[in-house]
Design a protein around this motif. Structure first.
Motif, PDB file in Angstrom:
ATOM      1  N   TYR A 113     -10.432  11.390  -3.086  1.00 27.04           N
ATOM      2  CA  TYR A 113      -9.851  12.117  -4.219  1.00 27.04           C
ATOM      3  C   TYR A 113     -10.779  11.980  -5.418  1.00 27.04           C
ATOM      4  O   TYR A 113     -11.323  10.912  -5.698  1.00 27.04           O
ATOM      5  CB  TYR A 113      -8.475  11.564  -4.570  1.00 27.04           C
ATOM      6  CG  TYR A 113      -7.374  12.063  -3.667  1.00 27.04           C
ATOM      7  CD1 TYR A 113      -6.545  13.102  -4.057  1.00 27.04           C
ATOM      8  CD2 TYR A 113      -7.190  11.498  -2.406  1.00 27.04           C
ATOM      9  CE1 TYR A 113      -5.539  13.572  -3.222  1.00 27.04           C
ATOM     10  CE2 TYR A 113      -6.192  11.970  -1.559  1.00 27.04           C
ATOM     11  CZ  TYR A 113      -5.378  12.998  -1.976  1.00 27.04           C
ATOM     12  OH  TYR A 113      -4.383  13.457  -1.143  1.00 27.04           O
ATOM     13  N   ARG A 114     -10.966  13.092  -6.119  1.00 33.13           N
ATOM     14  CA  ARG A 114     -11.801  13.106  -7.314  1.00 33.13           C
ATOM     15  C   ARG A 114     -10.965  13.577  -8.499  1.00 33.13           C
ATOM     16  O   ARG A 114     -10.018  14.343  -8.322  1.00 33.13           O
ATOM     17  CB  ARG A 114     -13.001  14.039  -7.139  1.00 33.13           C
ATOM     18  CG  ARG A 114     -13.996  13.617  -6.064  1.00 33.13           C
ATOM     19  CD  ARG A 114     -15.166  14.578  -6.042  1.00 33.13           C
ATOM     20  NE  ARG A 114     -16.149  14.297  -5.013  1.00 33.13           N
ATOM     21  CZ  ARG A 114     -17.182  13.482  -5.137  1.00 33.13           C
ATOM     22  NH1 ARG A 114     -17.338  12.832  -6.289  1.00 33.13           N
ATOM     23  NH2 ARG A 114     -18.039  13.296  -4.156  1.00 33.13           N
ATOM     24  N   TYR A 115     -11.372  13.149  -9.666  1.00 30.56           N
ATOM     25  CA  TYR A 115     -10.746  13.685 -10.873  1.00 30.56           C
ATOM     26  C   TYR A 115     -11.311  15.074 -11.116  1.00 30.56           C
ATOM     27  O   TYR A 115     -12.534  15.273 -11.146  1.00 30.56           O
ATOM     28  CB  TYR A 115     -11.013  12.803 -12.090  1.00 30.56           C
ATOM     29  CG  TYR A 115     -10.603  13.498 -13.373  1.00 30.56           C
ATOM     30  CD1 TYR A 115      -9.260  13.590 -13.718  1.00 30.56           C
ATOM     31  CD2 TYR A 115     -11.545  14.123 -14.189  1.00 30.56           C
ATOM     32  CE1 TYR A 115      -8.867  14.265 -14.866  1.00 30.56           C
ATOM     33  CE2 TYR A 115     -11.169  14.788 -15.334  1.00 30.56           C
ATOM     34  CZ  TYR A 115      -9.817  14.859 -15.663  1.00 30.56           C
ATOM     35  OH  TYR A 115      -9.441  15.536 -16.792  1.00 30.56           O
ATOM     36  N   ALA A 116     -10.446  16.052 -11.256  1.00 33.76           N
ATOM     37  CA  ALA A 116     -10.884  17.416 -11.553  1.00 33.76           C
ATOM     38  C   ALA A 116      -9.780  18.118 -12.329  1.00 33.76           C
ATOM     39  O   ALA A 116      -8.636  18.165 -11.870  1.00 33.76           O
ATOM     40  CB  ALA A 116     -11.198  18.179 -10.270  1.00 33.76           C
ATOM     41  N   ALA A 117     -10.116  18.637 -13.491  1.00 33.62           N
ATOM     42  CA  ALA A 117      -9.138  19.390 -14.277  1.00 33.62           C
ATOM     43  C   ALA A 117      -8.973  20.768 -13.650  1.00 33.62           C
ATOM     44  O   ALA A 117      -9.903  21.576 -13.642  1.00 33.62           O
ATOM     45  CB  ALA A 117      -9.616  19.511 -15.726  1.00 33.62           C
ATOM     46  N   LEU A 118      -7.793  21.038 -13.094  1.00 25.27           N
ATOM     47  CA  LEU A 118      -7.536  22.299 -12.394  1.00 25.27           C
ATOM     48  C   LEU A 118      -6.389  23.051 -13.066  1.00 25.27           C
ATOM     49  O   LEU A 118      -5.425  22.440 -13.528  1.00 25.27           O
ATOM     50  CB  LEU A 118      -7.182  22.036 -10.929  1.00 25.27           C
ATOM     51  CG  LEU A 118      -8.215  21.305 -10.078  1.00 25.27           C
ATOM     52  CD1 LEU A 118      -7.651  21.042  -8.681  1.00 25.27           C
ATOM     53  CD2 LEU A 118      -9.501  22.121  -9.980  1.00 25.27           C
ATOM     54  N   THR A 119      -6.515  24.363 -13.087  1.00 19.62           N
ATOM     55  CA  THR A 119      -5.430  25.224 -13.550  1.00 19.62           C
ATOM     56  C   THR A 119      -4.939  26.057 -12.368  1.00 19.62           C
ATOM     57  O   THR A 119      -5.572  26.085 -11.308  1.00 19.62           O
ATOM     58  CB  THR A 119      -5.901  26.164 -14.676  1.00 19.62           C
ATOM     59  OG1 THR A 119      -6.816  27.130 -14.131  1.00 19.62           O
ATOM     60  CG2 THR A 119      -6.592  25.374 -15.782  1.00 19.62           C
ATOM     61  N   SER A 120      -3.853  26.769 -12.566  1.00 19.14           N
ATOM     62  CA  SER A 120      -3.324  27.610 -11.489  1.00 19.14           C
ATOM     63  C   SER A 120      -4.326  28.693 -11.090  1.00 19.14           C
ATOM     64  O   SER A 120      -4.349  29.138  -9.933  1.00 19.14           O
ATOM     65  CB  SER A 120      -2.004  28.249 -11.913  1.00 19.14           C
ATOM     66  OG  SER A 120      -2.177  29.030 -13.093  1.00 19.14           O
ATOM     67  N   ASP A 121      -5.174  29.112 -12.039  1.00 17.61           N
ATOM     68  CA  ASP A 121      -6.181  30.135 -11.732  1.00 17.61           C
ATOM     69  C   ASP A 121      -7.268  29.613 -10.809  1.00 17.61           C
ATOM     70  O   ASP A 121      -7.999  30.401 -10.198  1.00 17.61           O
ATOM     71  CB  ASP A 121      -6.826  30.656 -13.013  1.00 17.61           C
ATOM     72  CG  ASP A 121      -5.859  31.483 -13.854  1.00 17.61           C
ATOM     73  OD1 ASP A 121      -4.894  32.027 -13.272  1.00 17.61           O
ATOM     74  OD2 ASP A 121      -6.066  31.570 -15.079  1.00 17.61           O
ATOM     75  N   ASP A 122      -7.414  28.295 -10.737  1.00 15.07           N
ATOM     76  CA  ASP A 122      -8.448  27.703  -9.887  1.00 15.07           C
ATOM     77  C   ASP A 122      -8.021  27.607  -8.430  1.00 15.07           C
ATOM     78  O   ASP A 122      -8.870  27.377  -7.554  1.00 15.07           O
ATOM     79  CB  ASP A 122      -8.787  26.276 -10.368  1.00 15.07           C
ATOM     80  CG  ASP A 122      -9.428  26.258 -11.740  1.00 15.07           C
ATOM     81  OD1 ASP A 122     -10.253  27.146 -12.005  1.00 15.07           O
ATOM     82  OD2 ASP A 122      -9.100  25.356 -12.535  1.00 15.07           O
ATOM     83  N   ILE A 123      -6.719  27.758  -8.149  1.00 19.99           N
ATOM     84  CA  ILE A 123      -6.175  27.380  -6.841  1.00 19.99           C
ATOM     85  C   ILE A 123      -5.750  28.595  -6.026  1.00 19.99           C
ATOM     86  O   ILE A 123      -5.150  29.541  -6.556  1.00 19.99           O
ATOM     87  CB  ILE A 123      -4.968  26.425  -7.035  1.00 19.99           C
ATOM     88  CG1 ILE A 123      -5.405  25.182  -7.824  1.00 19.99           C
ATOM     89  CG2 ILE A 123      -4.391  26.013  -5.683  1.00 19.99           C
ATOM     90  CD1 ILE A 123      -4.251  24.309  -8.280  1.00 19.99           C
TER      91      ILE A 123
END
Length: 301
Positions: A113-123
């Motif tokens: 697992y890595r730290y990654a700032a994700l938004t709904s647009d990324d997924i």
């Protein structure tokens, strides 16, 4: 062997109980290969699949099991069918939208697992697994795994219709994060002409070694193209083992070798020098490959 066939071969284990003796015996004997806590596959089917599809179905199973986690980096790229040339041991890479990273003791073997700032647009959702979109997968590969792996992924994106402007726009959205300079360099050197991951990888090794004047898919004459040309005279051909297996391309090994020898002689008669390398050569002897190219170009100069 197709991805669709492997998907159909997945055996769900969600409701496995002690009374399901047949499935338990198959797991115990190795007839079924457990890919994740809730999915297994017939071991013979798995072993007969090409290595890249083995990676792919393993990632699909792990991704389906992690309802909140999102596949990133190499793992997302494999789910999308992108080119991946791993230079280090490959594990399944995930991130949580919350931004938290689970303690190591809570991370299953073979995952990271890595730290990654994700938004709904990324997924997006691929075959039941959550993953970042293609461009974000490339950006994370470049950031986490370096220029060579990043260039391979960037070339795939351009070859499938993405533009450098799209890649740059998505990169800028990341803000000031580690590895941005590497991703930006990948975009600068990416091309749409590359026809295989190892062509891109060979070019990346030469770029990293400071060797320039590289032409991708150069036309020689009216009917011939070569993988890579250095300094206008050194042709590099990257030949995978399947080219000579006598089955993949519907031609016997002998006929392929004879045709290649005729083509090589023709190129040499035009004044070119031809250097043939295999994916295994590039993996195991990357430094000597770049050194050989540098030496040939230096002697010619």
């Amino acid at each position: 062997m197709t991805p669709e066939f492997l998907l159909q071969s997945l055996a769900p284990l969600h409701h496995l109980s002690n009374t399901d003796t047949r499935t338990l015996r198959q797991l115990h004997s190795g007839k079924l290969k457990r890919l994740s806590p809730n999915y297994a596959i017939d071991s013979d089917v798995f072993e007969q699949a090409p290595r890249h599809l083995q990676h792919w179905i393993d990632i699909v199973a792990k991704g389906r099991d992690r309802h909140e986690a999102v596949a990133i980096g190499r793992t997302a790229a494999r789910l999308h069918g992108m080119w991946v040339v791993p230079l280090t041991d490959e594990v399944a890479e995930f991130a949580l939208p919350s931004g938290h990273v689970p303690p190591l003791k809570n991370q299953a073997a073979g995952t990271r697992y890595r730290y990654a700032a994700l938004t709904s647009d990324d997924i997006t959702i691929i075959n039941g697994a959550r993953a970042v979109h293609r461009v974000r997968a490339f950006l994370d590969i470049a950031r986490y795994h370096g220029f060579a792996e990043g260039l391979v992924a960037a070339d795939w994106l351009l070859a499938t219709g993405f533009t450098k402007q799209t890649l740059t726009t998505q990169l800028n959205l990341l803000g000031r994060v580690k590895g941005v300079a590497v991703a930006r360099r990948c975009i600068a050197h990416a091309v749409a002409k590359s026809e295989s991951p190892y062509e891109s990888f060979a070019r990346a090794l030469l770029i990293e070694a400071g060797i320039g004047d590289l032409e991708v898919q150069k036309h020689v004459g009216s009917r011939t193209r070569v993988d890579l040309c250095v300094a206008g005279f050194l042709i590099i051909e990257v030949d995978g083992e399947s080219k000579y297996d006598g089955a993949t391309f519907g031609k016997s090994t002998d006929s392929v070798i004879v045709a290649e020898r005729k083509r090589e002689k023709w190129l040499q008669n035009l004044g070119y020098r031809v250097l043939r390398v295999s994916p295994a050569d590039l993996h195991r002897h990357s430094a000597s490959f770049a050194a050989t190219v540098r030496s040939i170009v230096a002697r010619a100069a």
